[in-house]
Write a protein that holds these residues in place. Structure first.
Motif, PDB file in Angstrom:
ATOM      1  N   PHE A  50       0.836  -1.212   0.000  1.00 17.04           N
ATOM      2  CA  PHE A  50       0.000   0.000   0.000  1.00 17.04           C
ATOM      3  C   PHE A  50       0.862   1.250   0.000  1.00 17.04           C
ATOM      4  CE2 PHE A  50      -3.349  -2.417   2.696  1.00 17.04           C
ATOM      5  CZ  PHE A  50      -3.624  -3.217   1.605  1.00 17.04           C
ATOM      6  N   ILE A  63      -1.742 -12.136  -3.501  1.00 17.22           N
ATOM      7  CA  ILE A  63      -2.804 -11.831  -2.535  1.00 17.22           C
ATOM      8  C   ILE A  63      -2.303 -12.148  -1.125  1.00 17.22           C
ATOM      9  CG2 ILE A  63      -5.062 -12.583  -1.669  1.00 17.22           C
ATOM     10  CD1 ILE A  63      -5.400 -10.786  -3.949  1.00 17.22           C
ATOM     11  N   TYR A  66      -5.181  -9.689   4.710  1.00 16.63           N
ATOM     12  CA  TYR A  66      -4.902  -8.523   5.548  1.00 16.63           C
ATOM     13  C   TYR A  66      -6.037  -8.338   6.554  1.00 16.63           C
ATOM     14  CZ  TYR A  66      -4.834  -3.461   6.567  1.00 16.63           C
ATOM     15  OH  TYR A  66      -4.862  -2.240   7.179  1.00 16.63           O
ATOM     16  N   SER A  72     -13.609  -0.852   7.890  1.00 17.32           N
ATOM     17  CA  SER A  72     -14.229   0.334   7.316  1.00 17.32           C
ATOM     18  C   SER A  72     -15.535   0.594   8.040  1.00 17.32           C
ATOM     19  CB  SER A  72     -14.566   0.114   5.847  1.00 17.32           C
ATOM     20  OG  SER A  72     -13.484  -0.426   5.169  1.00 17.32           O
ATOM     21  N   TYR A  77     -23.193  -4.768   6.095  1.00 17.25           N
ATOM     22  CA  TYR A  77     -23.468  -6.026   5.398  1.00 17.25           C
ATOM     23  C   TYR A  77     -23.593  -7.149   6.419  1.00 17.25           C
ATOM     24  CZ  TYR A  77     -21.545  -3.263   1.572  1.00 17.25           C
ATOM     25  OH  TYR A  77     -21.296  -2.280   0.665  1.00 17.25           O
ATOM     26  N   MET A  85     -16.414 -11.557   0.710  1.00 20.23           N
ATOM     27  CA  MET A  85     -15.606 -10.575  -0.020  1.00 20.23           C
ATOM     28  C   MET A  85     -14.157 -11.037  -0.138  1.00 20.23           C
ATOM     29  SD  MET A  85     -16.792  -6.911   1.384  1.00 20.23           S
ATOM     30  CE  MET A  85     -18.500  -6.448   1.547  1.00 20.23           C
ATOM     31  N   ILE A  93     -13.966  -7.912 -11.945  1.00 20.95           N
ATOM     32  CA  ILE A  93     -14.861  -6.774 -11.721  1.00 20.95           C
ATOM     33  C   ILE A  93     -16.333  -7.168 -11.842  1.00 20.95           C
ATOM     34  CG2 ILE A  93     -15.599  -4.554 -12.661  1.00 20.95           C
ATOM     35  CD1 ILE A  93     -12.932  -3.774 -13.234  1.00 20.95           C
ATOM     36  N   GLY A  95     -17.611 -10.303 -11.626  1.00 24.43           N
ATOM     37  CA  GLY A  95     -17.919 -11.636 -11.118  1.00 24.43           C
ATOM     38  C   GLY A  95     -18.838 -11.598  -9.915  1.00 24.43           C
ATOM     39  N   GLN A  96     -19.577 -12.677  -9.718  1.00 22.93           N
ATOM     40  CA  GLN A  96     -20.429 -12.833  -8.542  1.00 22.93           C
ATOM     41  C   GLN A  96     -19.975 -14.066  -7.783  1.00 22.93           C
ATOM     42  OE1 GLN A  96     -22.551 -10.411  -8.049  1.00 22.93           O
ATOM     43  NE2 GLN A  96     -21.975  -9.567 -10.032  1.00 22.93           N
ATOM     44  N   ARG A 137     -12.319 -13.307   6.941  1.00 24.43           N
ATOM     45  CA  ARG A 137     -12.266 -12.795   5.572  1.00 24.43           C
ATOM     46  C   ARG A 137     -10.861 -12.976   4.995  1.00 24.43           C
ATOM     47  NH1 ARG A 137     -13.417  -6.573   4.646  1.00 24.43           N
ATOM     48  NH2 ARG A 137     -11.247  -6.470   5.261  1.00 24.43           N
TER      49      ARG A 137
ATOM     50  N   ARG B 229     -22.296  -5.478  -9.320  1.00 26.34           N
ATOM     51  CA  ARG B 229     -22.977  -5.345  -8.026  1.00 26.34           C
ATOM     52  C   ARG B 229     -22.174  -5.898  -6.852  1.00 26.34           C
ATOM     53  NH1 ARG B 229     -24.949  -9.038 -11.369  1.00 26.34           N
ATOM     54  NH2 ARG B 229     -25.646 -11.086 -10.661  1.00 26.34           N
ATOM     55  N   PHE B 230     -21.455  -7.010  -7.062  1.00 24.20           N
ATOM     56  CA  PHE B 230     -20.651  -7.530  -5.954  1.00 24.20           C
ATOM     57  C   PHE B 230     -19.380  -6.694  -5.781  1.00 24.20           C
ATOM     58  CE2 PHE B 230     -17.423 -10.535  -4.263  1.00 24.20           C
ATOM     59  CZ  PHE B 230     -17.992 -10.717  -3.027  1.00 24.20           C
ATOM     60  N   ARG B 231     -18.810  -6.248  -6.905  1.00 27.81           N
ATOM     61  CA  ARG B 231     -17.609  -5.422  -6.824  1.00 27.81           C
ATOM     62  C   ARG B 231     -17.903  -4.122  -6.086  1.00 27.81           C
ATOM     63  NH1 ARG B 231     -12.853  -7.814  -7.567  1.00 27.81           N
ATOM     64  NH2 ARG B 231     -11.315  -6.554  -8.657  1.00 27.81           N
ATOM     65  N   LEU B 232     -19.124  -3.607  -6.229  1.00 26.35           N
ATOM     66  CA  LEU B 232     -19.493  -2.364  -5.523  1.00 26.35           C
ATOM     67  C   LEU B 232     -19.425  -2.570  -4.011  1.00 26.35           C
ATOM     68  CD1 LEU B 232     -22.422  -1.096  -7.738  1.00 26.35           C
ATOM     69  CD2 LEU B 232     -20.286   0.081  -7.316  1.00 26.35           C
ATOM     70  N   ASN B 233     -19.747  -3.766  -3.536  1.00 27.29           N
ATOM     71  CA  ASN B 233     -19.588  -4.049  -2.107  1.00 27.29           C
ATOM     72  C   ASN B 233     -18.123  -3.876  -1.711  1.00 27.29           C
ATOM     73  OD1 ASN B 233     -22.259  -4.686  -1.874  1.00 27.29           O
ATOM     74  ND2 ASN B 233     -21.966  -6.875  -1.530  1.00 27.29           N
ATOM     75  N   ILE B 234     -17.220  -4.403  -2.539  1.00 25.19           N
ATOM     76  CA  ILE B 234     -15.778  -4.301  -2.245  1.00 25.19           C
ATOM     77  C   ILE B 234     -15.345  -2.843  -2.299  1.00 25.19           C
ATOM     78  CG2 ILE B 234     -13.476  -5.074  -2.950  1.00 25.19           C
ATOM     79  CD1 ILE B 234     -15.025  -7.491  -2.418  1.00 25.19           C
ATOM     80  N   SER B 236     -16.960  -0.301  -1.685  1.00 27.26           N
ATOM     81  CA  SER B 236     -17.506   0.521  -0.603  1.00 27.26           C
ATOM     82  C   SER B 236     -16.638   0.426   0.655  1.00 27.26           C
ATOM     83  CB  SER B 236     -18.937   0.085  -0.279  1.00 27.26           C
ATOM     84  OG  SER B 236     -18.935  -1.136   0.428  1.00 27.26           O
ATOM     85  N   LEU B 237     -15.606  -0.427   0.645  1.00 24.29           N
ATOM     86  CA  LEU B 237     -14.684  -0.514   1.788  1.00 24.29           C
ATOM     87  C   LEU B 237     -13.589   0.542   1.639  1.00 24.29           C
ATOM     88  CD1 LEU B 237     -14.113  -4.377   1.821  1.00 24.29           C
ATOM     89  CD2 LEU B 237     -15.880  -3.083   2.994  1.00 24.29           C
ATOM     90  N   ASP B 238     -12.835   0.761   2.737  1.00 24.70           N
ATOM     91  CA  ASP B 238     -11.670   1.638   2.645  1.00 24.70           C
ATOM     92  C   ASP B 238     -10.729   1.103   1.574  1.00 24.70           C
ATOM     93  OD1 ASP B 238     -12.600   3.223   4.599  1.00 24.70           O
ATOM     94  OD2 ASP B 238     -11.332   2.426   6.197  1.00 24.70           O
ATOM     95  N   GLU B 241      -8.425  -1.820   2.466  1.00 20.42           N
ATOM     96  CA  GLU B 241      -9.110  -3.115   2.549  1.00 20.42           C
ATOM     97  C   GLU B 241      -9.463  -3.634   1.167  1.00 20.42           C
ATOM     98  OE1 GLU B 241     -11.983  -2.008   6.006  1.00 20.42           O
ATOM     99  OE2 GLU B 241     -12.049  -4.164   5.701  1.00 20.42           O
ATOM    100  N   ARG B 243      -8.024  -2.976  -1.626  1.00 23.29           N
ATOM    101  CA  ARG B 243      -6.816  -3.419  -2.325  1.00 23.29           C
ATOM    102  C   ARG B 243      -6.364  -4.777  -1.829  1.00 23.29           C
ATOM    103  NH1 ARG B 243      -2.471   1.320  -2.965  1.00 23.29           N
ATOM    104  NH2 ARG B 243      -1.374  -0.417  -3.892  1.00 23.29           N
ATOM    105  N   LEU B 245      -8.091  -7.070  -0.919  1.00 22.12           N
ATOM    106  CA  LEU B 245      -8.982  -8.116  -1.427  1.00 22.12           C
ATOM    107  C   LEU B 245      -8.823  -8.306  -2.929  1.00 22.12           C
ATOM    108  CD1 LEU B 245     -12.117  -7.194   0.678  1.00 22.12           C
ATOM    109  CD2 LEU B 245     -10.570  -9.109   1.023  1.00 22.12           C
TER     110      LEU B 245
END
Lengths: 252, 351
Positions: A50, A63, A66, A72, A77, A85, A93, A95-96, A137, B229-234, B236-238, B241, B243, B245
C-alpha cells in the motif's frame, strides 16, 4: 514468504524506513514492535504494497490476507457477505460469488469460531467479534500469508487471549506465514517465532523471539525498565512474560 | 410505505424475504404503470389498457386507429417507458455512487455530470440545435465534465475520494455558471423559455423515437453497473481493505463513474435534469433490503422506476398545465429525505 529488501520510505526529508530488510519464511510468524511514530504502520503498509517505496523492493505473493485494526465504517453487510468478499480476487470486476465461495466463507468463519455470527449484521458486532470476522475474511482469500495490524490493541483481556489462541492455532500447522504488529511484547512471546524491533535509535533488531524479546532490547525500544519473568502456566509448564516497570514501580 | 418514526427494522433479509420484497416492488411498478396508462384528460379503463397493450404485443403490424389505442400506445406508453427508464437510471446510479463514495449524501449531481449535460443541452437550444444533435451535445458535455473532474482530481497518478468530490463541485459550479451565462444572453422571447423549460425536466415530449435513442446506451450502462454489483460491495470498503482483497479501487472507481456518466447523460438528454430521485430512492431502498448492492441495485431500479412514473403521472394530471418534474421530485423528495436523514442518524446513535 513475504519480506522487504533495503526498503526506504521518506515523508519529506525524514526517512521513516531506512533500508529496512527482513523476510518471513513459510511456516513462521513475525511480530513487529516499535514505539509510536517509528514506522511500524509504514512498514506494514510497505509490506502489503500500500506504500510506495522510495527505494528497495518488496517480495510478496499476489494476494495477502490482511486484517485491518479497524474495519471500514458503514459496513452494514451481513457477516457472511463480509467474509465472502475475501473471494473477490478470483472473481474479477463483473464476477459474482458462487456457492463454492460461500462454502469457503463458511469454513473460514468456522475456523475462527465465529460461525454463529454468519447472519448477523457486521456493524452491530462488538470490536472483538468484528476482528474475528475480518480474520475469517483474510483466511477466505486462500492466501498463505496473513498480515494483521495491531490485532490485540482494541480488545479486552478475554478477547486478547482468544485472539492469541487463534493465532497460535493458525501457526501450528506451519503452512502459513503470519506477520502482526503489536505494542505488547507478551503477544510476541505467545504467538511469534521471530520479532522485528524498530529501535528509536540505531538499526532495527531482527531475530528469534528468544533473542529479541529480552529486557535489554525492550528497554532500549520503549525507554521503560523491563523484567522477564517465568510463571507456571495453566498446564504447569513455565511461561515467560515481560513486565514493564511503570512509574518507578519495582516490577517483579 | 416507509415507516419513518417506528422501530428500526433489522435490515437482515432472508432469501425468502428478499424474493417477497422483489415481488412486491415489481407489482408496485406494474401498478404504477397501469395507473399512469389509464389516468389523464382522456381516461381509459384498466381492462381496455391491458387489452390494447396485449393486441399491440401479439399483432405488432396492426394499424392503430381508435382514439384510446392511439393515446395508450403512442402517447402514454412511450412516456411511461421513458419515465421508468429515467427513474431506474437515477436510482441505480445514485446507489452505485453512494457505495463507491462511502457517503450516503452523494447523488449523480456531485460529479458535475448533470450540470455539464445541462450546459450542453442549453447551448444546443441557444444556437438552435434540436433533436438528435441536441442529445449528442448533452452526452458529450456530460462526459467532458467527468473528464475534467478526472483531470483535476488526479494528483501524483492517484485519485482520492475527497479530491473527486471537491473536483466535482468545482466542475459542477463552472458548468452552472456557464449555463447562467447562456440564459443571460439568450433571447427572452424564444430560446430562454425553451431552455428553462427543458432544464426543469419533462417527459411531455416522449415518443417511441426518443425511447429508442435513450434506451440502448442507458440499458447498456445499467447492465454493466448491475454486473458490478458484488464489486461495488468491495469498493464501498476503505481503499486499503479493497486493495488487500484484490481490487484496484482508484482505477475501478473510474469504471463506475464512466458508466454513471453514460447513463445520466442519456437520461438528461431525453428528460432534462431531474433531481432528488438519485438521492432519496437508494436511501429508502436500503431500509427495505439492506446495504448489499446485489439487492440494493435491482430494488432501487424497481422503486425508482415506479416513483418516477407516479411523479410523471402527477405532473400531467394535477393541473391543466404540466408541472415540471424537478418541482415535484423536490416537493416529495426533500421532506422524505429529511425524515430518512433523521432516521439514519437516530439508528446510528442508538447502535
Amino acid at each position: 514468504m513475504i519480506g522487504l529488501h533495503d526498503a526506504t520510505v521518506r515523508f519529506g526529508p525524514r526517512a521513516v524506513l531506512d533500508r529496512l530488510s527482513f523476510s518471513v519464511a513459510r511456516g513462521r510468524s513475525l511480530a513487529l514492535l516499535g514505539p509510536n511514530g517509528r514506522g511500524k504502520t509504514t512498514a506494514l503498509r510497505a509490506l502489503l504494497g500500500f506504500q510506495r517505496l522510495d527505494s528497495g523492493s518488496r517480495r510478496a505473493p499476489p494476494i495477502v490476507g490482511y486484517v485491518p485494526q479497524y474495519a471500514s465504517s458503514n459496513q452494514s453487510y451481513l457477516v457472511r457477505d463480509v467474509v465472502v468478499m475475501g473471494r473477490a480476487a478470483g472473481l474479477g470486476i463483473f464476477g459474482q460469488p458462487r456457492p463454492a465461495d460461500y462454502t469457503a466463507a463458511a469454513e473460514a468463519l468456522a475456523r475462527v469460531g465465529a460461525a454463529r455470527f454468519a447472519s448477523h449484521r457486521f456493524d452491530r458486532l462488538s470490536g472483538g467479534e468484528r476482528q474475528l470476522v475480518l480474520m475469517a475474511r483474510a483466511l477466505a482469500t486462500g492466501a498463505d500469508v496473513l498480515v494483521l495490524d495491531e490485532p490485540g490493541s482494541a480488545l479486552d483481556l478475554h478477547n486478547q487471549s482468544r485472539l492469541l489462541h487463534l493465532l497460535a492455532d493458525l501457526r501450528a500447522p506451519r503452512d502459513r506465514t503470519i506477520v502482526f504488529t503489536t505494542h505488547d511484547p507478551n503477544h510476541a512471546l505467545a504467538a511469534a517465532d521471530d520479532a522485528l524491533l524498530l529501535m528509536p535509535q540505531g538499526p532495527p533488531l531482527f531475530g528469534p523471539v528468544a533473542d529479541t524479546i529480552v529486557p535489554g532490547a525492550l528497554e532500549q525500544l520503549y525507554g521503560v525498565p523491563m523484567r522477564l519473568v517465568e510463571l507456571p502456566g495453566p498446564d504447569g509448564a513455565p511461561h515467560r512474560a515481560v513486565l514493564p516497570a511503570f512509574a518507578g514501580q519495582r516490577a517483579a | 410505505m416507509i415507516d419513518a418514526v417506528g422501530d428500526v427494522t433489522e435490515a437482515v433479509v432472508t432469501p425468502r424475504g428478499w424474493a417477497g420484497t422483489a415481488m412486491a416492488l415489481t407489482l408496485l411498478l406494474v401498478g404504477c404503470v397501469l395507473v399512469s396508462l389509464c389516468v389523464g384528460r382522456f381516461a381509459v379503463s384498466p381492462q381496455r389498457a391491458i387489452e390494447v397493450l396485449w393486441q399491440a404485443l401479439t399483432a405488432p403490424g396492426r394499424a392503430i386507429e381508435a382514439m384510446d389505442e392511439r393515446i395508450v400506445l403512442l402517447v402514454r406508453t412511450p412516456r411511461v417507458v421513458l419515465a421508468a427508464l429515467a427513474g431506474a437510471a437515477l436510482a441505480i446510479t445514485g446507489a452505485a455512487l453512494q457505495g463507491v463514495f462511502r457517503n450516503p449524501l452523494v447523488s449523480p449531481e456531485v460529479l458535475g455530470i448533470s450540470q455539464g449535460a445541462a450546459f450542453g443541452g442549453a447551448l444546443s437550444i441557444f444556437v438552435g440545435i434540436w433533436g438528435l444533435p441536441l442529445l449528442g451535445m448533452v452526452f458529450a458535455a456530460g462526459l467532458s465534465a467527468l473528464v475534467f473532474v478526472g483531470l483535476i482530481a488526479r494528483v501524483d497518478g492517484r485519485t482520492e475520494i475527497i479530491t473527486v468530490i471537491l473536483s466535482g463541485m468545482v466542475v459542477g459550479s463552472l458548468f452552472s455558471a456557464l449555463l447562467s451565462l447562456i440564459q443571460f444572453v439568450a433571447d427572452p422571447n424564444s430560446s430562454l423559455p425553451a431552455i428553462v423549460y427543458w432544464l426543469m425536466g419533462s417527459f411531455s415530449t416522449a415518443t417511441w423515437e426518443r425511447v429508442l435513442i435513450a434506451a440502448p446506451v442507458l440499458l447498456a450502462g445499467l447492465g454493466l453497473l448491475w454486473g458490478m454489483r458484488f464489486r461495488l460491495n468491495i469498493l464501498s470498503l476503505d481503499d486499503s481493505e479493497a486493495r488487500s482483497l484484490g481490487a484496484r479501487p482508484d482505477l475501478e472507481r473510474w469504471v463506475v463513474f464512466a458508466l454513471v456518466a453514460l447513463v445520466v447523460g442519456s437520461q438528461v438528454a431525453v428528460s432534462g435534469i431531474v433531481g432528488w430521485v438519485g438521492l432519496v430512492i437508494p436511501h429508502a431502498t436500503r431500509l427495505l433490503v439492506g446495504h448489499d448492492h446485489r439487492r440494493l441495485l435491482p430494488a432501487s431500479a424497481l422503486l425508482g422506476a415506479g416513483f418516477m412514473v407516479i411523479i410523471d403521472t402527477l405532473a400531467r394530471t394535477v393541473t391543466a398545465a404540466e408541472i415540471p418534474l424537478g418541482v415535484l421530485t423536490a416537493i416529495v423528495g426533500a421532506p422524505v429525505f429529511a425524515l430518512l436523514l433523521r432516521r439514519h442518524f437516530g439508528e446510528r446513535s442508538s447502535s
